[in-house]
Scaffold this motif. Structure first.
Motif, mmCIF file in Angstrom:
data_model
loop_
_atom_site.group_PDB
_atom_site.id
_atom_site.type_symbol
_atom_site.label_atom_id
_atom_site.label_comp_id
_atom_site.label_asym_id
_atom_site.label_seq_id
_atom_site.Cartn_x
_atom_site.Cartn_y
_atom_site.Cartn_z
ATOM 1 N N MET A 1 22.621 -23.854 -8.994
ATOM 2 C CA MET A 1 23.134 -22.519 -9.710
ATOM 3 C C MET A 1 24.723 -22.782 -9.993
ATOM 4 S SD MET A 1 22.329 -18.754 -9.190
ATOM 5 C CE MET A 1 22.992 -17.534 -10.256
ATOM 6 N N LYS A 2 25.233 -22.319 -11.078
ATOM 7 C CA LYS A 2 26.576 -22.699 -11.165
ATOM 8 C C LYS A 2 27.564 -21.603 -10.563
ATOM 9 C CE LYS A 2 26.106 -24.122 -16.044
ATOM 10 N NZ LYS A 2 26.282 -23.850 -17.148
ATOM 11 N N PRO A 3 28.627 -21.922 -9.888
ATOM 12 C CA PRO A 3 29.597 -21.051 -9.258
ATOM 13 C C PRO A 3 29.949 -19.814 -10.136
ATOM 14 C CG PRO A 3 30.465 -23.173 -9.186
ATOM 15 C CD PRO A 3 29.403 -23.339 -9.962
ATOM 16 N N ILE A 4 29.984 -18.514 -9.525
ATOM 17 C CA ILE A 4 30.369 -17.314 -10.375
ATOM 18 C C ILE A 4 31.628 -17.519 -11.212
ATOM 19 C CG2 ILE A 4 31.501 -16.148 -8.746
ATOM 20 C CD1 ILE A 4 29.043 -14.546 -10.907
ATOM 21 N N TYR A 5 32.621 -18.036 -10.576
ATOM 22 C CA TYR A 5 33.852 -18.139 -11.815
ATOM 23 C C TYR A 5 33.455 -19.050 -12.852
ATOM 24 C CZ TYR A 5 34.893 -22.848 -9.642
ATOM 25 O OH TYR A 5 34.840 -24.144 -9.405
ATOM 26 N N VAL A 6 32.546 -20.047 -12.816
ATOM 27 C CA VAL A 6 32.206 -20.873 -13.907
ATOM 28 C C VAL A 6 31.266 -20.030 -14.872
ATOM 29 C CG1 VAL A 6 30.615 -22.683 -14.818
ATOM 30 C CG2 VAL A 6 32.284 -23.008 -12.959
ATOM 31 N N GLN A 7 30.341 -19.137 -14.411
ATOM 32 C CA GLN A 7 29.672 -18.263 -15.277
ATOM 33 C C GLN A 7 30.461 -17.103 -15.603
ATOM 34 O OE1 GLN A 7 26.341 -16.506 -12.906
ATOM 35 N NE2 GLN A 7 26.442 -18.237 -11.532
ATOM 36 N N ILE A 8 31.624 -16.727 -15.217
ATOM 37 C CA ILE A 8 32.342 -15.924 -15.834
ATOM 38 C C ILE A 8 33.362 -16.405 -17.033
ATOM 39 C CG2 ILE A 8 34.499 -14.741 -15.617
ATOM 40 C CD1 ILE A 8 33.536 -13.861 -12.514
ATOM 41 N N SER A 9 33.597 -17.748 -16.636
ATOM 42 C CA SER A 9 34.381 -18.457 -17.862
ATOM 43 C C SER A 9 33.339 -18.443 -18.920
ATOM 44 C CB SER A 9 34.646 -19.858 -17.290
ATOM 45 O OG SER A 9 35.228 -20.538 -18.257
ATOM 46 N N GLU A 10 32.333 -19.079 -18.836
ATOM 47 C CA GLU A 10 30.997 -19.412 -19.972
ATOM 48 C C GLU A 10 30.735 -17.979 -20.523
ATOM 49 O OE1 GLU A 10 27.897 -21.437 -18.151
ATOM 50 O OE2 GLU A 10 29.006 -23.394 -18.080
ATOM 51 N N TRP A 11 30.870 -16.843 -19.772
ATOM 52 C CA TRP A 11 30.405 -15.465 -20.466
ATOM 53 C C TRP A 11 31.846 -15.195 -21.609
ATOM 54 C CZ3 TRP A 11 32.957 -10.578 -20.448
ATOM 55 C CH2 TRP A 11 32.286 -9.784 -20.917
ATOM 56 N N LEU A 12 32.994 -15.239 -21.070
ATOM 57 C CA LEU A 12 33.840 -15.266 -21.915
ATOM 58 C C LEU A 12 33.831 -15.973 -23.157
ATOM 59 C CD1 LEU A 12 36.844 -14.575 -19.486
ATOM 60 C CD2 LEU A 12 35.869 -12.826 -21.093
ATOM 61 N N GLU A 13 33.575 -17.252 -22.920
ATOM 62 C CA GLU A 13 33.441 -18.187 -23.806
ATOM 63 C C GLU A 13 32.203 -17.759 -25.060
ATOM 64 O OE1 GLU A 13 32.369 -22.260 -22.385
ATOM 65 O OE2 GLU A 13 34.373 -22.620 -22.082
ATOM 66 N N ASN A 14 31.345 -17.293 -24.533
ATOM 67 C CA ASN A 14 30.217 -16.583 -25.391
ATOM 68 C C ASN A 14 30.949 -15.329 -26.309
ATOM 69 O OD1 ASN A 14 28.312 -18.574 -24.716
ATOM 70 N ND2 ASN A 14 27.523 -17.621 -23.012
ATOM 71 N N GLU A 15 31.489 -14.733 -25.508
ATOM 72 C CA GLU A 15 32.151 -13.528 -25.981
ATOM 73 C C GLU A 15 32.950 -13.907 -27.220
ATOM 74 O OE1 GLU A 15 31.576 -9.693 -25.186
ATOM 75 O OE2 GLU A 15 29.845 -11.317 -24.667
ATOM 76 N N ILE A 16 33.508 -15.057 -27.230
ATOM 77 C CA ILE A 16 34.534 -15.616 -28.041
ATOM 78 C C ILE A 16 33.702 -16.111 -29.343
ATOM 79 C CG2 ILE A 16 36.161 -17.247 -28.509
ATOM 80 C CD1 ILE A 16 37.309 -16.580 -25.530
ATOM 81 N N LEU A 17 32.877 -17.221 -28.846
ATOM 82 C CA LEU A 17 31.885 -17.627 -29.842
ATOM 83 C C LEU A 17 31.075 -16.579 -30.676
ATOM 84 C CD1 LEU A 17 30.285 -20.513 -27.919
ATOM 85 C CD2 LEU A 17 32.018 -20.755 -29.634
ATOM 86 N N ASN A 18 30.849 -15.566 -30.022
ATOM 87 C CA ASN A 18 30.066 -14.393 -30.832
ATOM 88 C C ASN A 18 30.867 -13.572 -31.586
ATOM 89 O OD1 ASN A 18 27.528 -15.485 -29.897
ATOM 90 N ND2 ASN A 18 27.470 -14.046 -27.904
ATOM 91 N N GLU A 19 32.414 -13.713 -31.422
ATOM 92 C CA GLU A 19 33.312 -13.130 -32.125
ATOM 93 C C GLU A 19 33.336 -11.816 -31.336
ATOM 94 O OE1 GLU A 19 32.597 -13.883 -36.279
ATOM 95 O OE2 GLU A 19 34.029 -15.612 -36.055
ATOM 96 N N THR A 20 32.901 -11.341 -30.357
ATOM 97 C CA THR A 20 32.971 -10.070 -29.805
ATOM 98 C C THR A 20 34.471 -9.942 -29.430
ATOM 99 O OG1 THR A 20 30.786 -10.258 -28.782
ATOM 100 C CG2 THR A 20 32.128 -8.464 -27.945
ATOM 101 N N ILE A 21 34.977 -10.893 -28.946
ATOM 102 C CA ILE A 21 36.458 -11.052 -28.772
ATOM 103 C C ILE A 21 37.174 -12.044 -29.692
ATOM 104 C CG2 ILE A 21 38.316 -11.378 -27.024
ATOM 105 C CD1 ILE A 21 36.110 -11.103 -24.765
ATOM 106 N N GLN A 22 37.948 -11.713 -30.453
ATOM 107 C CA GLN A 22 38.730 -12.262 -31.597
ATOM 108 C C GLN A 22 40.029 -12.938 -31.192
ATOM 109 O OE1 GLN A 22 37.760 -11.905 -35.089
ATOM 110 N NE2 GLN A 22 35.872 -10.853 -34.131
ATOM 111 N N ALA A 23 40.373 -13.758 -31.822
ATOM 112 C CA ALA A 23 41.709 -14.422 -31.895
ATOM 113 C C ALA A 23 42.743 -13.679 -31.843
ATOM 114 C CB ALA A 23 41.875 -15.500 -32.851
ATOM 115 N N ASP A 24 43.742 -13.896 -30.525
ATOM 116 C CA ASP A 24 44.897 -13.188 -30.565
ATOM 117 C C ASP A 24 44.671 -11.555 -29.818
ATOM 118 O OD1 ASP A 24 46.724 -14.924 -31.046
ATOM 119 O OD2 ASP A 24 46.372 -14.956 -33.341
ATOM 120 N N GLU A 25 43.290 -11.599 -29.605
ATOM 121 C CA GLU A 25 43.097 -10.247 -28.796
ATOM 122 C C GLU A 25 42.886 -10.310 -27.174
ATOM 123 O OE1 GLU A 25 38.991 -7.689 -28.557
ATOM 124 O OE2 GLU A 25 39.361 -8.626 -30.226
ATOM 125 N N LYS A 26 43.440 -9.371 -26.570
ATOM 126 C CA LYS A 26 43.475 -9.293 -24.968
ATOM 127 C C LYS A 26 42.048 -9.571 -24.640
ATOM 128 C CE LYS A 26 45.430 -7.021 -21.287
ATOM 129 N NZ LYS A 26 46.065 -5.735 -20.609
#
Length: 121
Positions: A1-26
């Motif tokens: 199992m991946k460390p939780i901080y890596v899981q958080i990082s990957e979750w944020l990456e997925n949010e960016i890939l899915n465009e839930t969080i856009q470029a230049d957005e906080k």
């Protein structure tokens, strides 16, 4: 199992890939992420810092972390170079072991790829 901080990082990456969080957005603060994932804020901060180290996020002093303009491209390139190469290597090894010829393997990949694209349309 991946460390939780890596899981958080990957979750944020997925949010960016899915465009839930856009470029230049906080993005979420480490405290918001800590609450969402029920972890220590330092752990959440470590996940954010992984993305900052990869230039996916940038800091605006006093305002927080924001998504870089080319974040999606950076994430796609990183995942393609690491994840897909690993999966292709495993797939090729298994195909050789099962005596599956390259043409058959390519056909299987193309068929599956097309099916997934149709499902997502």
């Amino acid at each position: 199992m991946k460390p939780i901080y890596v899981q958080i990082s990957e979750w944020l990456e997925n949010e960016i890939l899915n465009e839930t969080i856009q470029a230049d957005e906080k993005v979420y603060s480490q405290y918001q992420l800590a609450e969402m994932f029920n972890v220590n804020p330092a752990t959440a901060g470590k996940g954010i810092n992984l993305l900052a180290d990869d230039n996916v996020l940038y800091k605006k002093r006093g305002l927080g972390m924001f998504v870089a303009a080319d974040a999606r491209e950076i994430i796609l390139r990183k995942r393609k170079n690491s994840k897909l190469n690993t999966l292709v290597n495993e797939l090729a090894r298994e195909a050789v072991q099962l005596q599956v010829e390259v043409d058959e393997l390519v056909t299987m990949i193309k068929d599956t790829h097309q099916k997934i694209k149709e499902e997502q349309a």
